[in-house]
Enzyme design. Structure first.
Site, PDB file in Angstrom:
ATOM      1  CG  ASP A 133      40.391  44.259  35.569  1.00 36.35           C
ATOM      2  OD1 ASP A 133      40.617  45.188  36.366  1.00 36.35           O
ATOM      3  OD2 ASP A 133      40.773  44.279  34.383  1.00 36.35           O
ATOM      4  CG  HIS A 145      39.943  47.879  45.577  1.00 38.53           C
ATOM      5  ND1 HIS A 145      40.071  47.219  44.376  1.00 38.53           N
ATOM      6  CD2 HIS A 145      40.763  48.957  45.499  1.00 38.53           C
ATOM      7  CE1 HIS A 145      40.948  47.886  43.605  1.00 38.53           C
ATOM      8  NE2 HIS A 145      41.373  48.941  44.268  1.00 38.53           N
ATOM      9  CG  LEU A 166      37.059  26.270  47.434  1.00 39.32           C
ATOM     10  CD1 LEU A 166      37.065  25.778  45.993  1.00 39.32           C
ATOM     11  CD2 LEU A 166      36.252  27.559  47.558  1.00 39.32           C
TER      12      LEU A 166
HETATM   13  C1  FPP Z   1      41.284  44.985  40.082  1.00 37.00           C
HETATM   14  O1  FPP Z   1      40.407  46.068  39.832  1.00 37.00           O
HETATM   15  C2  FPP Z   1      41.230  44.516  41.466  1.00 37.00           C
HETATM   16  C3  FPP Z   1      42.274  44.480  42.357  1.00 37.00           C
HETATM   17  C4  FPP Z   1      43.620  44.925  42.010  1.00 37.00           C
HETATM   18  C5  FPP Z   1      42.095  44.046  43.745  1.00 37.00           C
HETATM   19  C6  FPP Z   1      41.158  42.910  44.044  1.00 37.00           C
HETATM   20  C7  FPP Z   1      40.975  42.816  45.491  1.00 37.00           C
HETATM   21  C8  FPP Z   1      39.815  42.617  46.156  1.00 37.00           C
HETATM   22  C9  FPP Z   1      38.515  42.387  45.484  1.00 37.00           C
HETATM   23  C10 FPP Z   1      39.876  42.672  47.649  1.00 37.00           C
HETATM   24  C11 FPP Z   1      39.454  41.456  48.395  1.00 37.00           C
HETATM   25  C12 FPP Z   1      40.244  40.283  48.169  1.00 37.00           C
HETATM   26  C13 FPP Z   1      40.416  39.129  48.890  1.00 37.00           C
HETATM   27  C14 FPP Z   1      40.722  37.928  48.107  1.00 37.00           C
HETATM   28  C15 FPP Z   1      40.431  38.982  50.347  1.00 37.00           C
HETATM   29  P1  FPP Z   1      41.016  47.434  39.301  1.00 37.00           P
HETATM   30  O2  FPP Z   1      41.306  48.307  40.481  1.00 37.00           O
HETATM   31  O3  FPP Z   1      42.195  47.156  38.429  1.00 37.00           O
HETATM   32  O4  FPP Z   1      39.838  48.009  38.475  1.00 37.00           O
HETATM   33  P2  FPP Z   1      39.920  48.952  37.185  1.00 37.00           P
HETATM   34  O5  FPP Z   1      40.604  48.157  36.120  1.00 37.00           O
HETATM   35  O6  FPP Z   1      38.488  49.248  36.879  1.00 37.00           O
HETATM   36  O7  FPP Z   1      40.697  50.162  37.593  1.00 37.00           O
END
Ligand code: FPP
Length: 234
Positions: free
Chosen positions: A20, A37, A131
């Site tokens: 997050d 992201h 893993l």
């Molecule tokens: C949450 O941050 C994150 C996500 C919803 C997406 C996570 C995805 C990645 C890191 C992409 C790569 C992944 C893989 C496994 C290939 P948020 O957008 O909710 O952040 P905020 O709470 O600050 O708005």
């Protein structure tokens, strides 16, 4: 390859992470959310690498929840693009590290491109014995339980206990996570592995996911090792 900090006590078998804070990371730099992201993919690489080095059995990453479809269309499609790109570009590196890939969630509802890359990557890595990297994609814990119950009904099973329920969850082949990490300080489970986290140790760090590095993961594991796990006993 176990650092001194983590020597002498058992490591978790299965680590689950709610990645997050990508949006806030980007916002604090005046950048569009997708940059967060994108930056988060480097943290994904590092977490996979470190778990592999430590000999952890499984790492589950919450990459896209069933609720994430409610985000702006452009963000959803950018995330899907990022996922399919990661899956195709990382597969040879993952293979070199002996990583096996699996995915949990309502995968049939993902865009065809993501599903295609996912199936290819899973197939390419299927004989590896290192893993297990488990991606939660279009995943929701309540939906998973509902899906399991429907499978059980469909099979005509008349009586359910915990063992049967576990067997029909998406994670049937994995041990339950013993450590769940959430970045960016939020104290919530957010529909992640509701059934499987029953006895997991929870670790919340204020660090935002794109800033999460090897030493943060070591800290989380050290905190897990310092706890006394009683599983409801005395
Ligand atoms: C949450 O941050 C994150 C996500 C919803 C997406 C996570 C995805 C990645 C890191 C992409 C790569 C992944 C893989 C496994 C290939 P948020 O957008 O909710 O952040 P905020 O709470 O600050 O708005």
């Amino acid at each position: 390859m176990i650092p001194p900090l983590l020597k002498g006590k058992p490591l978790p078998r299965h680590i689950a992470i709610i990645m997050d804070g990508n949006g806030r990371w980007a916002k604090s730099r005046g950048l569009p959310r997708i940059f967060g992201h994108r930056a988060g993919t480097q943290s994904v690489r590092e977490a996979v690498k470190v778990c592999g080095e430590l000999g952890i059995e499984a790492l589950t990453l919450y990459a896209f929840s069933t609720e994430n479809w409610a985000r702006p269309k452009a963000e959803v499609s950018a995330l899907m693009g990022l996922l399919s790109k990661m899956l195709s570009t990382e597969v040879s590196e993952l293979n070199k590290s002996g990583v096996r890939l699996m995915a949990v969630g309502r995968l049939h509802e993902l865009p065809a491109k993501v599903r295609g890359e996912l199936e290819k990557a899973i197939d390419k890595l299927k004989s590896n014995t290192g893993l297990i990297l488990n991606l939660a994609l279009n995943y929701g814990g309540r939906q998973e339980i509902a899906d399991a119950v429907n499978k059980i009904i469909h099979l005509g099973i008349k009586k359910v206990d915990e063992k049967i329920l576990s067997k029909y969850l998406y994670t049937a082949d994995l041990p339950d996570p013993d450590l769940m990490i959430r970045t960016s300080g939020e104290m919530r489970i957010s529909n992640f592995l509701l059934y499987q986290l029953a006895y997991a140790e929870l670790y919340v760090t204020p660090t935002l996911w794109p800033d999460f590095r090897r030493e943060h993961l070591y800290q989380a594991i050290a905190s897990f090792q310092a706890r006394e796990r009683r599983f409801g006993g005395a």
